[in-house]
Design a protein around this motif. Structure first.
Motif, PDB file in Angstrom:
ATOM      1  N   THR A  18      49.271 -70.289  79.599  1.00  0.00           N
ATOM      2  CA  THR A  18      50.338 -71.237  79.922  1.00  0.00           C
ATOM      3  C   THR A  18      51.136 -71.588  78.680  1.00  0.00           C
ATOM      4  N   LEU A  19      52.441 -71.347  78.708  1.00  0.00           N
ATOM      5  CA  LEU A  19      53.323 -71.796  77.635  1.00  0.00           C
ATOM      6  C   LEU A  19      53.358 -73.319  77.717  1.00  0.00           C
ATOM      7  N   ASN A  20      52.996 -73.984  76.633  1.00  0.00           N
ATOM      8  CA  ASN A  20      52.728 -75.418  76.724  1.00  0.00           C
ATOM      9  C   ASN A  20      53.535 -76.217  75.704  1.00  0.00           C
ATOM     10  N   ARG A  21      54.844 -76.141  75.835  1.00  0.00           N
ATOM     11  CA  ARG A  21      55.752 -77.027  75.089  1.00  0.00           C
ATOM     12  C   ARG A  21      56.741 -77.629  76.093  1.00  0.00           C
ATOM     13  N   PRO A  22      56.245 -78.369  77.081  1.00  0.00           N
ATOM     14  CA  PRO A  22      57.129 -78.818  78.150  1.00  0.00           C
ATOM     15  C   PRO A  22      58.266 -79.709  77.671  1.00  0.00           C
ATOM     16  N   ASP A  23      58.063 -80.424  76.566  1.00  0.00           N
ATOM     17  CA  ASP A  23      59.128 -81.273  76.036  1.00  0.00           C
ATOM     18  C   ASP A  23      60.288 -80.442  75.496  1.00  0.00           C
ATOM     19  N   ARG A  24      60.039 -79.159  75.180  1.00  0.00           N
ATOM     20  CA  ARG A  24      61.079 -78.229  74.718  1.00  0.00           C
ATOM     21  C   ARG A  24      61.337 -77.157  75.766  1.00  0.00           C
ATOM     22  N   ARG A  25      60.959 -77.449  77.011  1.00  0.00           N
ATOM     23  CA  ARG A  25      61.109 -76.481  78.103  1.00  0.00           C
ATOM     24  C   ARG A  25      60.463 -75.144  77.736  1.00  0.00           C
ATOM     25  N   ASN A  26      59.357 -75.250  77.013  1.00  0.00           N
ATOM     26  CA  ASN A  26      58.546 -74.096  76.608  1.00  0.00           C
ATOM     27  C   ASN A  26      59.336 -73.071  75.798  1.00  0.00           C
ATOM     28  N   ALA A  27      60.246 -73.580  74.975  1.00  0.00           N
ATOM     29  CA  ALA A  27      61.027 -72.700  74.104  1.00  0.00           C
ATOM     30  C   ALA A  27      60.109 -71.991  73.116  1.00  0.00           C
ATOM     31  N   LEU A  28      60.479 -70.773  72.785  1.00  0.00           N
ATOM     32  CA  LEU A  28      59.682 -69.932  71.902  1.00  0.00           C
ATOM     33  C   LEU A  28      60.010 -70.225  70.437  1.00  0.00           C
ATOM     34  N   ASN A  29      59.035 -70.755  69.717  1.00  0.00           N
ATOM     35  CA  ASN A  29      59.185 -70.853  68.265  1.00  0.00           C
ATOM     36  C   ASN A  29      58.220 -69.863  67.617  1.00  0.00           C
ATOM     37  N   SER A  30      58.231 -69.815  66.312  1.00  0.00           N
ATOM     38  CA  SER A  30      57.415 -68.837  65.604  1.00  0.00           C
ATOM     39  C   SER A  30      55.930 -69.021  65.898  1.00  0.00           C
ATOM     40  N   GLN A  31      55.482 -70.270  65.984  1.00  0.00           N
ATOM     41  CA  GLN A  31      54.070 -70.523  66.239  1.00  0.00           C
ATOM     42  C   GLN A  31      53.671 -70.042  67.629  1.00  0.00           C
ATOM     43  N   MET A  32      54.500 -70.302  68.627  1.00  0.00           N
ATOM     44  CA  MET A  32      54.169 -69.857  69.977  1.00  0.00           C
ATOM     45  C   MET A  32      54.098 -68.341  70.047  1.00  0.00           C
ATOM     46  N   ARG A  33      55.026 -67.662  69.407  1.00  0.00           N
ATOM     47  CA  ARG A  33      54.988 -66.201  69.419  1.00  0.00           C
ATOM     48  C   ARG A  33      53.699 -65.689  68.780  1.00  0.00           C
ATOM     49  N   ALA A  34      53.313 -66.305  67.665  1.00  0.00           N
ATOM     50  CA  ALA A  34      52.081 -65.883  66.984  1.00  0.00           C
ATOM     51  C   ALA A  34      50.866 -66.149  67.858  1.00  0.00           C
ATOM     52  N   GLU A  35      50.840 -67.286  68.548  1.00  0.00           N
ATOM     53  CA  GLU A  35      49.688 -67.608  69.389  1.00  0.00           C
ATOM     54  C   GLU A  35      49.622 -66.704  70.616  1.00  0.00           C
ATOM     55  N   LEU A  36      50.773 -66.399  71.202  1.00  0.00           N
ATOM     56  CA  LEU A  36      50.788 -65.482  72.335  1.00  0.00           C
ATOM     57  C   LEU A  36      50.295 -64.095  71.918  1.00  0.00           C
ATOM     58  N   LEU A  37      50.740 -63.640  70.770  1.00  0.00           N
ATOM     59  CA  LEU A  37      50.300 -62.341  70.276  1.00  0.00           C
ATOM     60  C   LEU A  37      48.792 -62.342  70.043  1.00  0.00           C
ATOM     61  N   ASP A  38      48.275 -63.415  69.485  1.00  0.00           N
ATOM     62  CA  ASP A  38      46.839 -63.509  69.238  1.00  0.00           C
ATOM     63  C   ASP A  38      46.060 -63.445  70.547  1.00  0.00           C
ATOM     64  N   VAL A  39      46.539 -64.144  71.561  1.00  0.00           N
ATOM     65  CA  VAL A  39      45.884 -64.120  72.870  1.00  0.00           C
ATOM     66  C   VAL A  39      45.850 -62.701  73.426  1.00  0.00           C
ATOM     67  N   MET A  40      46.992 -62.014  73.380  1.00  0.00           N
ATOM     68  CA  MET A  40      47.065 -60.685  73.969  1.00  0.00           C
ATOM     69  C   MET A  40      46.187 -59.684  73.225  1.00  0.00           C
ATOM     70  N   ARG A  41      45.985 -59.919  71.950  1.00  0.00           N
ATOM     71  CA  ARG A  41      45.167 -58.993  71.158  1.00  0.00           C
ATOM     72  C   ARG A  41      43.682 -59.322  71.218  1.00  0.00           C
ATOM     73  N   ARG A  42      43.326 -60.498  71.722  1.00  0.00           N
ATOM     74  CA  ARG A  42      41.928 -60.933  71.710  1.00  0.00           C
ATOM     75  C   ARG A  42      41.422 -61.255  73.113  1.00  0.00           C
ATOM     76  N   LEU A  43      41.929 -60.552  74.108  1.00  0.00           N
ATOM     77  CA  LEU A  43      41.485 -60.818  75.473  1.00  0.00           C
ATOM     78  C   LEU A  43      40.002 -60.515  75.610  1.00  0.00           C
ATOM     79  N   PRO A  44      39.238 -61.414  76.212  1.00  0.00           N
ATOM     80  CA  PRO A  44      37.818 -61.136  76.442  1.00  0.00           C
ATOM     81  C   PRO A  44      37.631 -59.906  77.324  1.00  0.00           C
ATOM     82  N   ASP A  45      36.523 -59.230  77.165  1.00  0.00           N
ATOM     83  CA  ASP A  45      36.256 -58.003  77.912  1.00  0.00           C
ATOM     84  C   ASP A  45      36.248 -58.222  79.416  1.00  0.00           C
ATOM     85  N   GLU A  46      35.891 -59.438  79.848  1.00  0.00           N
ATOM     86  CA  GLU A  46      35.794 -59.673  81.288  1.00  0.00           C
ATOM     87  C   GLU A  46      37.154 -59.865  81.973  1.00  0.00           C
ATOM     88  N   VAL A  47      38.225 -59.947  81.194  1.00  0.00           N
ATOM     89  CA  VAL A  47      39.555 -60.178  81.766  1.00  0.00           C
ATOM     90  C   VAL A  47      40.062 -58.905  82.448  1.00  0.00           C
TER      91      VAL A  47
END
Length: 258
Positions: A18-47
């Motif tokens: 879940t993109l979770n910056r509702p006060d900014r309408r979930n706008a993409l900043n550098s931190q969000m991009r980095a966190e999304l990338l980290d999530v996609m690269r570290r998906l648990p095996d059961e996913v």
């Protein structure tokens, strides 16, 4: 890992990011991009399926124009190359199906983030907006790649040049997204869709993704050879054997997935 701009929940083989910056309408900043990338690269095996959605009223309003990088034109190429490109490729290359559950407005890079997934399911109230020319830019974050392939040349050009909102129902009619769903059943509906994929044959799903994407560049001989190769791999899987046994025994299949 704890995140500040996104949330991830994993249950029953389904990862909901879940993109979770509702006060900014979930706008993409550098931190969000980095966190999304980290999530996609570290998906648990059961996913076995990944869902992207937004907190609050919007899915994603695009690049955060309050982010210092946004106002420095010299940084645009670098930000796209170093931050957006790895993220979009991680989503595109994900070995399991990906879904965007577009709960509200998806604008600019936010629209194209959604279109990078395998399937887009949108609430009827959602809109898609290629807003780039409104501020003197071209569609980025994959927009010039996804749009022509999904809606054709004329509609892609019009959406990019005019920068007008495309409602969810119209987007579904154009083939930009898979389906538009009434708001009051939207959450329940995308979860049912995602759970169905989470319980499915992931080897076959990966083959589907590979074959359909390759078809845009392959001639018929190359594509038929690719189909044969991928089908050979699927035919050796336990899920194929389970699917056949379930069919013969007239029961639901219990696929193991990867």
């Amino acid at each position: 890992m704890d995140y500040e701009t996104i949330e991830m929940q994993v249950s029953g083989g389904m990862a909901v990011v879940t993109l979770n910056r509702p006060d900014r309408r979930n706008a993409l900043n550098s931190q969000m991009r980095a966190e999304l990338l980290d999530v996609m690269r570290r998906l648990p095996d059961e996913v076995r399926v990944v869902v992207l959605t937004g907190a609050g009223e919007a899915f994603c309003s695009g690049q955060d124009l309050g982010d210092g990088q946004s106002l420095n034109a010299a940084d645009f190429e670098g930000v796209l190359r170093d931050e957006y490109e790895p993220l979009l490729k991680a989503i595109y290359d994900c070995p399991v199906p990906t879904i965007s559950a577009v709960n509200g407005a998806a604008a600019g890079a936010g629209a194209n983030l959604a279109l990078a997934t395998d399937v887009v399911i949108a609430a009827e109230s959602a809109v898609f907006l290629q807003a780039f020319t409104r501020i003197g830019l071209i569609p980025d974050a994959g927009g010039t790649y996804w749009l022509p392939r999904q809606v054709g040349f004329a509609r892609a050009m019009g959406a990019a040049l005019f920068g007008e909102p495309v409602g969810a129902r119209q987007a579904a009619e154009w083939g930009m997204i898979w389906e538009a769903v009434a708001d009051d059943v939207f959450d329940q509906h995308w979860r049912q869709r995602a759970q169905a994929l989470a319980q499915g044959p992931t080897t076959a799903y990966a083959g589907v993704k590979t074959a359909i994407r390759a078809s845009f560049d392959n001639d018929v001989d190359t594509q038929l050879a690719l189909e044969a190769q991928l089908q050979g791999e699927c035919g050796k899987s336990r899920d194929f054997r389970e699917g056949v046994m379930a069919f013969l025994e007239k029961r639901p299949a219990a696929f193991e997935g990867r």
